[in-house]
Design a protein around this motif. Structure first.
Motif, mmCIF file in Angstrom:
data_model
loop_
_atom_site.group_PDB
_atom_site.id
_atom_site.type_symbol
_atom_site.label_atom_id
_atom_site.label_comp_id
_atom_site.label_asym_id
_atom_site.label_seq_id
_atom_site.Cartn_x
_atom_site.Cartn_y
_atom_site.Cartn_z
ATOM 1 N N TRP A 11 -15.918 -2.020 91.654
ATOM 2 C CA TRP A 11 -16.096 -1.308 92.919
ATOM 3 C C TRP A 11 -14.954 -1.586 93.890
ATOM 4 C CZ3 TRP A 11 -18.820 2.852 93.375
ATOM 5 C CH2 TRP A 11 -19.813 3.090 92.417
ATOM 6 N N SER A 12 -14.327 -2.743 93.786
ATOM 7 C CA SER A 12 -13.133 -3.000 94.603
ATOM 8 C C SER A 12 -11.997 -2.082 94.162
ATOM 9 C CB SER A 12 -12.702 -4.459 94.486
ATOM 10 O OG SER A 12 -13.693 -5.308 95.001
ATOM 11 N N ALA A 13 -11.849 -1.906 92.853
ATOM 12 C CA ALA A 13 -10.819 -0.998 92.338
ATOM 13 C C ALA A 13 -11.111 0.431 92.779
ATOM 14 C CB ALA A 13 -10.752 -1.089 90.819
ATOM 15 N N PHE A 14 -12.376 0.830 92.749
ATOM 16 C CA PHE A 14 -12.753 2.165 93.217
ATOM 17 C C PHE A 14 -12.368 2.344 94.684
ATOM 18 C CE2 PHE A 14 -16.033 4.379 95.718
ATOM 19 C CZ PHE A 14 -15.768 5.678 95.330
ATOM 20 N N PHE A 16 -10.170 0.637 96.457
ATOM 21 C CA PHE A 16 -8.717 0.595 96.607
ATOM 22 C C PHE A 16 -8.078 1.933 96.222
ATOM 23 C CE2 PHE A 16 -4.501 -0.237 94.781
ATOM 24 C CZ PHE A 16 -3.859 -0.780 95.903
ATOM 25 N N MET A 17 -8.477 2.478 95.075
ATOM 26 C CA MET A 17 -7.900 3.740 94.624
ATOM 27 C C MET A 17 -8.252 4.873 95.573
ATOM 28 S SD MET A 17 -8.113 3.699 90.443
ATOM 29 C CE MET A 17 -9.868 3.830 90.395
ATOM 30 N N THR A 18 -9.461 4.887 96.068
ATOM 31 C CA THR A 18 -9.869 5.946 96.985
ATOM 32 C C THR A 18 -9.085 5.869 98.289
ATOM 33 O OG1 THR A 18 -12.087 5.916 96.027
ATOM 34 C CG2 THR A 18 -11.847 6.976 98.160
ATOM 35 N N MET A 20 -6.195 4.375 98.841
ATOM 36 C CA MET A 20 -4.777 4.668 98.596
ATOM 37 C C MET A 20 -4.547 6.161 98.406
ATOM 38 S SD MET A 20 -3.180 1.915 98.973
ATOM 39 C CE MET A 20 -1.575 2.376 98.409
ATOM 40 N N ALA A 21 -5.411 6.819 97.664
ATOM 41 C CA ALA A 21 -5.243 8.253 97.413
ATOM 42 C C ALA A 21 -5.396 9.074 98.691
ATOM 43 C CB ALA A 21 -6.238 8.722 96.364
ATOM 44 N N THR A 41 -12.955 12.035 94.617
ATOM 45 C CA THR A 41 -13.756 10.867 95.000
ATOM 46 C C THR A 41 -15.031 10.792 94.159
ATOM 47 O OG1 THR A 41 -12.884 11.037 97.244
ATOM 48 C CG2 THR A 41 -14.844 9.686 96.938
ATOM 49 N N LEU A 44 -14.137 9.537 90.624
ATOM 50 C CA LEU A 44 -13.893 8.084 90.645
ATOM 51 C C LEU A 44 -15.194 7.304 90.794
ATOM 52 C CD1 LEU A 44 -10.658 7.861 92.855
ATOM 53 C CD2 LEU A 44 -10.850 7.485 90.391
#
Length: 115
Positions: A11-14, A16-18, A20-21, A41, A44
């Motif tokens: 969930w941290s990666a989710f 972060f990616m959200t 950043m995107a 979103t 992801l």
């Protein structure tokens, strides 16, 4: 504890990616409309949800029950005991043990043939 940590990482990666995107001034979603951003979103989030579910379900299946776990520990303990006992034997004792086991194997084979 491993499943909790893995869930936090997913969930941290989710997140972060959200972030950043959605905050980068250039890139694939810089000129995207609201529906496209919502779709990305959602995809992801679905991937994170499926990953989390897989982690928690597989952990439940792999964990042995209390009785099975006790049996496995006892079996491992007995095997270690036998290994320690064999390590203490000298060469003559090992040859005697091998002869005894071969004799029992032959006797069992004869018994099976006559049955």
């Amino acid at each position: 504890m491993g499943r909790v940590l893995t869930t936090i990482v997913i969930w941290s990666a989710f997140a972060f990616m959200t972030v950043m995107a959605l905050t980068m001034p250039t890139g694939a979603v810089a000129n995207a409309d609201g529906d496209t951003i919502l779709s990305i979103t959602a995809i992801l989030a679905a991937a994170a949800s499926i990953s989390t579910t897989a982690i928690w379900v597989s952990g439940r299946e792999e964990r042995p029950s209390g009785r099975a776990q006790s049996f496995a520990k006892a079996k491992r303990r007995d095997r270690n005991r036998a290994e320690r006992l064999i390590e203490k034997l000298d060469d003559d004792d090992i040859y005697d043990l091998e002869a005894l086991l071969l004799a029992r194997e032959d006797e069992a084979r004869r018994h099976i043939r006559h049955s």
